[in-house]
Design an enzyme around this catalytic site. Structure first.
Site, PDB file in Angstrom:
ATOM      1  N   ASP A  27       0.757  -1.246   0.019  1.00 56.72           N
ATOM      2  CA  ASP A  27      -0.139   0.122  -0.084  1.00 56.72           C
ATOM      3  C   ASP A  27       0.796   1.194  -0.096  1.00 56.72           C
ATOM      4  OD1 ASP A  27      -1.868   2.267   0.448  1.00 56.72           O
ATOM      5  OD2 ASP A  27      -2.279   1.467   2.731  1.00 56.72           O
ATOM      6  N   ASN A  29      -0.105   4.275  -0.573  1.00 57.91           N
ATOM      7  CA  ASN A  29      -0.585   5.877  -0.384  1.00 57.91           C
ATOM      8  C   ASN A  29      -1.307   5.695   1.132  1.00 57.91           C
ATOM      9  OD1 ASN A  29      -3.159   4.548  -0.719  1.00 57.91           O
ATOM     10  ND2 ASN A  29      -3.819   5.525  -2.055  1.00 57.91           N
ATOM     11  N   ASP A  31      -3.905   4.104   2.466  1.00 54.93           N
ATOM     12  CA  ASP A  31      -4.891   4.222   2.877  1.00 54.93           C
ATOM     13  C   ASP A  31      -5.538   2.752   3.247  1.00 54.93           C
ATOM     14  OD1 ASP A  31      -5.034   2.704   0.650  1.00 54.93           O
ATOM     15  OD2 ASP A  31      -6.528   3.699  -0.663  1.00 54.93           O
ATOM     16  N   ASP A  35      -1.884  -1.122  -3.574  1.00 49.89           N
ATOM     17  CA  ASP A  35      -2.322  -0.451  -4.856  1.00 49.89           C
ATOM     18  C   ASP A  35      -1.135  -0.711  -5.993  1.00 49.89           C
ATOM     19  OD1 ASP A  35      -0.094   1.401  -3.867  1.00 49.89           O
ATOM     20  OD2 ASP A  35      -1.900   2.299  -2.703  1.00 49.89           O
ATOM     21  N   ASP A 109      -6.244  -9.983 -15.113  1.00 54.09           N
ATOM     22  CA  ASP A 109      -7.353 -11.003 -15.005  1.00 54.09           C
ATOM     23  C   ASP A 109      -8.655 -10.394 -15.607  1.00 54.09           C
ATOM     24  OD1 ASP A 109      -8.989 -12.860 -13.549  1.00 54.09           O
ATOM     25  OD2 ASP A 109      -7.660 -12.858 -11.675  1.00 54.09           O
ATOM     26  N   ASP A 205     -11.021 -15.719 -16.257  1.00 49.29           N
ATOM     27  CA  ASP A 205     -11.782 -16.038 -14.899  1.00 49.29           C
ATOM     28  C   ASP A 205     -12.788 -16.923 -15.505  1.00 49.29           C
ATOM     29  OD1 ASP A 205     -12.353 -15.487 -12.037  1.00 49.29           O
ATOM     30  OD2 ASP A 205     -14.430 -14.717 -12.912  1.00 49.29           O
ATOM     31  N   GLU A 265      -8.939 -20.070 -15.954  1.00 51.98           N
ATOM     32  CA  GLU A 265      -9.345 -20.803 -14.702  1.00 51.98           C
ATOM     33  C   GLU A 265     -10.474 -21.598 -15.194  1.00 51.98           C
ATOM     34  OE1 GLU A 265     -11.484 -19.879 -10.428  1.00 51.98           O
ATOM     35  OE2 GLU A 265     -11.818 -18.592 -12.289  1.00 51.98           O
ATOM     36  N   HIS A 327      -6.060 -17.002  -4.544  1.00 48.66           N
ATOM     37  CA  HIS A 327      -6.704 -16.254  -3.686  1.00 48.66           C
ATOM     38  C   HIS A 327      -8.228 -16.924  -3.365  1.00 48.66           C
ATOM     39  CE1 HIS A 327      -8.330 -15.657  -7.675  1.00 48.66           C
ATOM     40  NE2 HIS A 327      -9.243 -15.327  -7.257  1.00 48.66           N
ATOM     41  N   ASP A 328      -8.478 -18.148  -3.835  1.00 55.77           N
ATOM     42  CA  ASP A 328      -9.587 -18.726  -3.585  1.00 55.77           C
ATOM     43  C   ASP A 328      -9.755 -19.948  -2.577  1.00 55.77           C
ATOM     44  OD1 ASP A 328     -11.204 -17.116  -5.109  1.00 55.77           O
ATOM     45  OD2 ASP A 328     -10.712 -18.376  -6.890  1.00 55.77           O
TER      46      ASP A 328
HETATM   47  C1  GLC Z   1     -13.204 -17.125  -9.842  1.00 54.37           C
HETATM   48  C2  GLC Z   1     -12.122 -16.235  -8.888  1.00 54.37           C
HETATM   49  C3  GLC Z   1     -12.842 -15.885  -7.758  1.00 54.37           C
HETATM   50  C4  GLC Z   1     -14.229 -15.145  -8.176  1.00 54.37           C
HETATM   51  C5  GLC Z   1     -15.027 -16.008  -9.117  1.00 54.37           C
HETATM   52  C6  GLC Z   1     -16.199 -15.231  -9.586  1.00 54.37           C
HETATM   53  O1  GLC Z   1     -13.355 -18.312  -9.338  1.00 54.37           O
HETATM   54  O2  GLC Z   1     -11.160 -16.977  -8.691  1.00 54.37           O
HETATM   55  O3  GLC Z   1     -12.375 -15.079  -6.767  1.00 54.37           O
HETATM   56  O4  GLC Z   1     -14.845 -14.929  -6.731  1.00 54.37           O
HETATM   57  O5  GLC Z   1     -14.269 -16.292 -10.202  1.00 54.37           O
HETATM   58  O6  GLC Z   1     -15.672 -14.019 -10.370  1.00 54.37           O
END
Ligand code: GLC
Length: 541
Positions: A27, A29, A31, A35, A109, A205, A265, A327-328
């Protein structure tokens, strides 16, 4: 000047890609939210050309577009801008320029299955039944049995126009109607916008969700779990044949630009389905995620099976890629930490990821062994997490701020971070591990730089040497000029791997890298004694 060449480049095959969740990396800035300028400030950490840096070759940024953030950027309200929380288009251009200076590629993404409900396209679409954009989304008088991945029916009633719209994810993420050529054209214009701006590739995605059955048939019942979504076989709401045609058209656009790539994905448990999105290996996606590693327990056999299935499924010209965390899902350090073997196992997992045939994807923080953080219920931010309360805590635990140093705020930024820090940040951080030649970070660096220097690890063939592994995996990576032998002991016992039946290409090996304190640089013969949890990488002499 764009010096990238058409054809021939294999950066996306031979390179290592690092995923950044932009809210959580750095980060600049103050906040409390990460970023783009924060990322720029840490590019040298990722690759400054020396073996003191991590040495990755590309960065995949989770979405940076304007978004009301019901799903933190995966609900896009404008495809060709940057959310003010992350910066501006000028900051993005700076990031691309600074990354390219260091030989780092930028992968965006692309969320094309759905938009935000606040995207002007949807605002128009829902304004009246005869709006010209009505059929940019999927409207029906009656719902069928399709379920949202995040729980509940996939159909939301719209009071104004008295119809239901489809949302495979949150109600704030209406699905686009890919059967409408105008939608495809509009999306491809957005793709070109970023290609023209210099991005090197896209992570797509939920790429296998784009088309749905044109007759909206009900999915058949399937006993797959507790949630409604898992109690259906998803034959009609994803993996429809038309998606392949659309992805081939997308590929043709990418191929019009030099050295671009795509990775999809593909949400499926079947590697054959994931591999089908590579087409013949050259005419659809460049890479497809196969998430089997994120489900593998700590078991050499399970990994062996997952690799074999993936290698079998891929088309001859296709290329594998592997991922342990994102991240999932729960961070793999925590998934495998049982028995006090956290660091040792993290090294084996890293050695596996970075020595297999295929493109490795790292998730920010895994290189220092960031754990999944337990976020108290009242602090949960991930909306699907709230929805499944009290059974499910959402995905916040794997998205906590990067741990740069032991100072206040872990060096993430001056403000109060948007998500709490890992409680271990004073010990588990980049600064501390950079100073320690035996740290997990130092091990990742060595692995990546060895990989860079090794033609066999970058592009060699893969041959498993133990047919039915128990404790250990052993495999060969080979090019005409080099043979590399990888032995990974998943157990916490001393183990002997006997490769006398494997017809090894050499009798004497040089140690390239080991996670154990191994005396001597040479190993002879066909039987190898491995320390508990040792990752041993050898080169034929
Ligand atoms: C993909 C992303 C996930 C998101 C989902 C809906 O699975 O990795 O984080 O919530 O798509 O866009």
């Amino acid at each position: 000047m764009d010096t990238r060449q058409h054809g021939g480049s294999t950066w996306w095959k031979e390179g290592v890609i690092y995923q950044i969740y932009p809210r959580s990396f750095a980060d600049a800035n103050g906040d409390g939210v990460g970023d783009l300028r924060g990322i720029v400030a840490h590019l040298d950490y990722l690759n400054d050309g020396s073996a003191d840096s991590l040495g990755v070759d590309g960065i995949w940024l989770s979405p940076i577009y304007p978004s009301p953030s019901y799903d933190f950027g995966y609900d896009v309200s404008d495809y060709h801008d940057v959310d003010p929380v992350f910066g501006t288009l000028a900051d993005f251009d700076l990031l691309v320029a600074e990354a390219h200076k260091r030989g780092l590629r930028i992968i965006l993404d692309l969320v094309m299955n759905h938009t935000s409900h606040l995207h002007p396209w949807f605002v128009e679409s829902r304004s009246s039944r005869d709006n010209p954009k009505r059929h940019w989304y999927i409207w029906r008088d009656r719902p069928n049995n399709w379920q949202s991945v995040f729980g509940g029916s996939a159909w939301e009633w719209d009071q104004v126009t008295r119809q239901y719209y489809l949302h495979s994810f949150l109600a704030q993420q209406p699905d686009l109607n890919w059967r409408n050529p105008e939608v495809q054209e509009a999306l491809m214009a957005e793709v070109r916008f970023w290609l023209d701006r210099g991005v090197d590739g896209f992570r797509l995605d939920v790429a296998n969700f784009f088309f749905k059955d044109d007759q909206f048939r009900d999915n058949p019942f399937h006993l797959g779990g507790l949630r409604g979504y898992d109690r259906q076989r998803h034959v009609y709401d994803k993996d429809r044949p038309e998606t392949h045609r659309a992805l081939k058209a997308f590929r043709r656009i990418l191929d019009g630009y030099p050295e671009r790539m795509s990775v999809g994905e593909i949400g499926t448990e079947d590697p054959v389905v994931a591999a089908s999105y590579l087409g013949d290996g050259q005419d659809e996606l460049h890479l497809a995620f196969n998430f089997t590693f994120t489900h593998c327990g700590w078991d050499a056999r399970a990994f062996h099976g997952a690799i074999a299935a993936w290698e079998r499924a891929l088309p001859a010209k296709g290329w594998p890629c592997y991922v342990l965390s994102n991240h999932d899902v729960t961070r793999h350090y925590s998934r495998y930490a049982a028995g006090g073997q956290g660091d040792a196992r993290a090294r084996i997992a890293a050695a596996l990821l970075l020595t297999l045939r295929g493109t490795p994807f790292l998730y920010y923080g895994e290189e220092i062994g960031m754990r999944n953080v337990r976020v108290p219920r009242r602090e949960i931010q991930d909306p699907p997490g709230k929805r499944y309360w009290p059974f499910y805590r959402g995905r916040d635990g794997c998205r906590t701020p990067m741990q740069w140093d032991s100072g206040q705020g872990a060096g993430f930024g001056a403000g109060v971070p948007w998500l709490r820090l890992g409680p271990d940040y004073q010990r588990v951080n980049v600064a501390a591990q950079s100073r320690d030649p035996n740290s997990l970070l130092s091990f990742y660096r060595k692995l990546i730089w060895h990989r860079k220097a090794s033609p066999a690890l970058r592009r060699g063939s893969y041959r498993a040497l133990i047919e039915k592994p128990v404790d250990s995996l052993a495999y060969l990576r080979e090019t005409p000029e080099q043979s590399v032998l990888v032995c990974l002991n998943f157990s916490s016992r001393l183990t002997r791997v006997d490769l006398s039946a494997a017809s090894l290409p050499a009798e004497e090996w040089r140690v390239l890298l080991t996670s154990a304190a191994r005396p001597g640089e040479k190993v002879k013969g066909t039987q190898f004694a491995l320390d508990p949890c040792e990752a041993l990488i050898l080169e034929a002499r």
